[in-house]
Design an enzyme around this catalytic site. Structure first.
Site, short mmCIF file in Angstrom:
data_model
loop_
_atom_site.label_atom_id
_atom_site.label_comp_id
_atom_site.label_asym_id
_atom_site.label_seq_id
_atom_site.Cartn_x
_atom_site.Cartn_y
_atom_site.Cartn_z
N GLU A 175 40.42 27.05 78.76
CA GLU A 175 41.25 27.76 79.07
C GLU A 175 42.65 27.44 79.84
O GLU A 175 43.87 28.37 79.13
CB GLU A 175 40.24 29.41 79.54
CG GLU A 175 39.41 29.60 78.61
CD GLU A 175 38.80 30.96 79.52
OE1 GLU A 175 38.37 31.75 78.57
OE2 GLU A 175 37.96 30.82 79.64
N GLY A 181 36.69 27.31 81.08
CA GLY A 181 37.41 27.71 81.69
C GLY A 181 38.64 26.13 81.38
O GLY A 181 39.60 26.60 81.58
N ALA A 229 34.01 25.82 84.28
CA ALA A 229 33.93 26.51 85.97
C ALA A 229 32.94 26.44 86.07
O ALA A 229 31.79 25.41 85.79
CB ALA A 229 34.09 28.18 85.29
N GLU A 269 30.56 29.76 76.52
CA GLU A 269 30.65 30.50 78.02
C GLU A 269 29.16 31.89 76.65
O GLU A 269 28.26 32.24 78.07
CB GLU A 269 31.41 31.96 77.66
CG GLU A 269 32.31 30.95 78.78
CD GLU A 269 33.69 30.50 78.15
OE1 GLU A 269 34.13 29.96 78.81
OE2 GLU A 269 33.85 30.10 76.94
#
Length: 239
Positions: free
Chosen positions: A107, A104, A61, A127
């Site tokens: 994911e 992200g 992200a 993370e």
């Protein structure tokens, strides 16, 4: 300027994350554009090929935006809602991964049905090192993909999975230098199959728990289709 490139072919969508200078980091604009793409695919179901432009799939992200997010942003499930939506697309999704698929980005790859990777691919969820958790699907997708023990090594121990380990654990289908060609070959094979059979199979496989009655109902629907009759007739006549 768009952060995602989209191409629609007669039998598939090709979606390319297009922020190569930022390692295709997932920002608010990309999330919005991917939601729009999901809406298009939901209206006109076709298989999806998802990849990243340049040397990486998605490095995570956008940290600048992530740093500014608040409790209310987390409760809104900004990334999770998108990745859940991608996971629920009617027909199969294939992620063609090279380079980093981290945070992200990992994911997002986990949300696809099948992953194909180059030798440079690296999957990981760092993370906790940033003071947060992988909360966009990794906690419930990764254990089902690679087993809870290895998933904990990634999510708790900070372990990255290189392409070889990803193949060994079943996270990816194959390692190849030309991940896009391999993904298209897989989608070509899917395109020759019954779209309704693929759609019902995906729905049932993704449903939680044991559901033999659902298999029976889905098979009953397929048994009554003209497509099934024509495909089986063609098979028998060729034989």
């Amino acid at each position: 300027m768009s952060s995602v490139a989209v191409a629609e072919l007669p039998d598939r969508f090709i979606v390319t994350l297009d922020r190569p200078a930022q390692r295709n980091a997932i920002d608010a604009q990309m999330i919005s554009e991917l939601h729009d793409i999901c809406a298009t695919i939901e209206r006109n179901p076709k298989p999806l090929l998802l990849t990243g432009r340049g040397d990486h799939f998605a490095g995570g992200a956008d940290i600048n935006q992530l740093r500014a997010r608040t409790r209310d942003d987390a409760l809104a499930g900004i990334n999770r809602n998108l990745f859940d939506r991608i996971a629920k697309l009617p027909l199969p999704t294939v992620a063609a991964v090279n380079g980093y698929a981290l945070g992200g980005g990992a994911e997002l790859a986990y949300a696809c049905d099948i992953r194909i990777a180059t030798p440079t691919a690296v999957f990981g969820n760092p993370e906790p090192g940033l003071g947060i958790m992988a909360a966009a699907g990794a906690s419930y997708r990764l254990p089902s993909l690679i087993g809870i023990s290895v998933a904990k090594q990634v999510l708790l121990g900070g372990r990255n999975l290189d392409a070889g380990t990803a193949l060994q654990t079943g996270l990816i289908l194959e390692i190849t230098e030309d991940h896009l060609a391999a993904a298209h070959k897989l989608l070509d094979r899917m395109a020759r199959q019954s779209p309704l059979a693929l759609r019902l199979t995906k729905t049932i496989v993704n449903a939680p728990g044991s559901h033999p009655w659902a298999d029976d109902i889905a098979q009953a629907v397929l048994f009554e289709t003209e497509d099934k009759y024509q495909r089986m007739t063609a098979f028998l006549e060729k034989r």
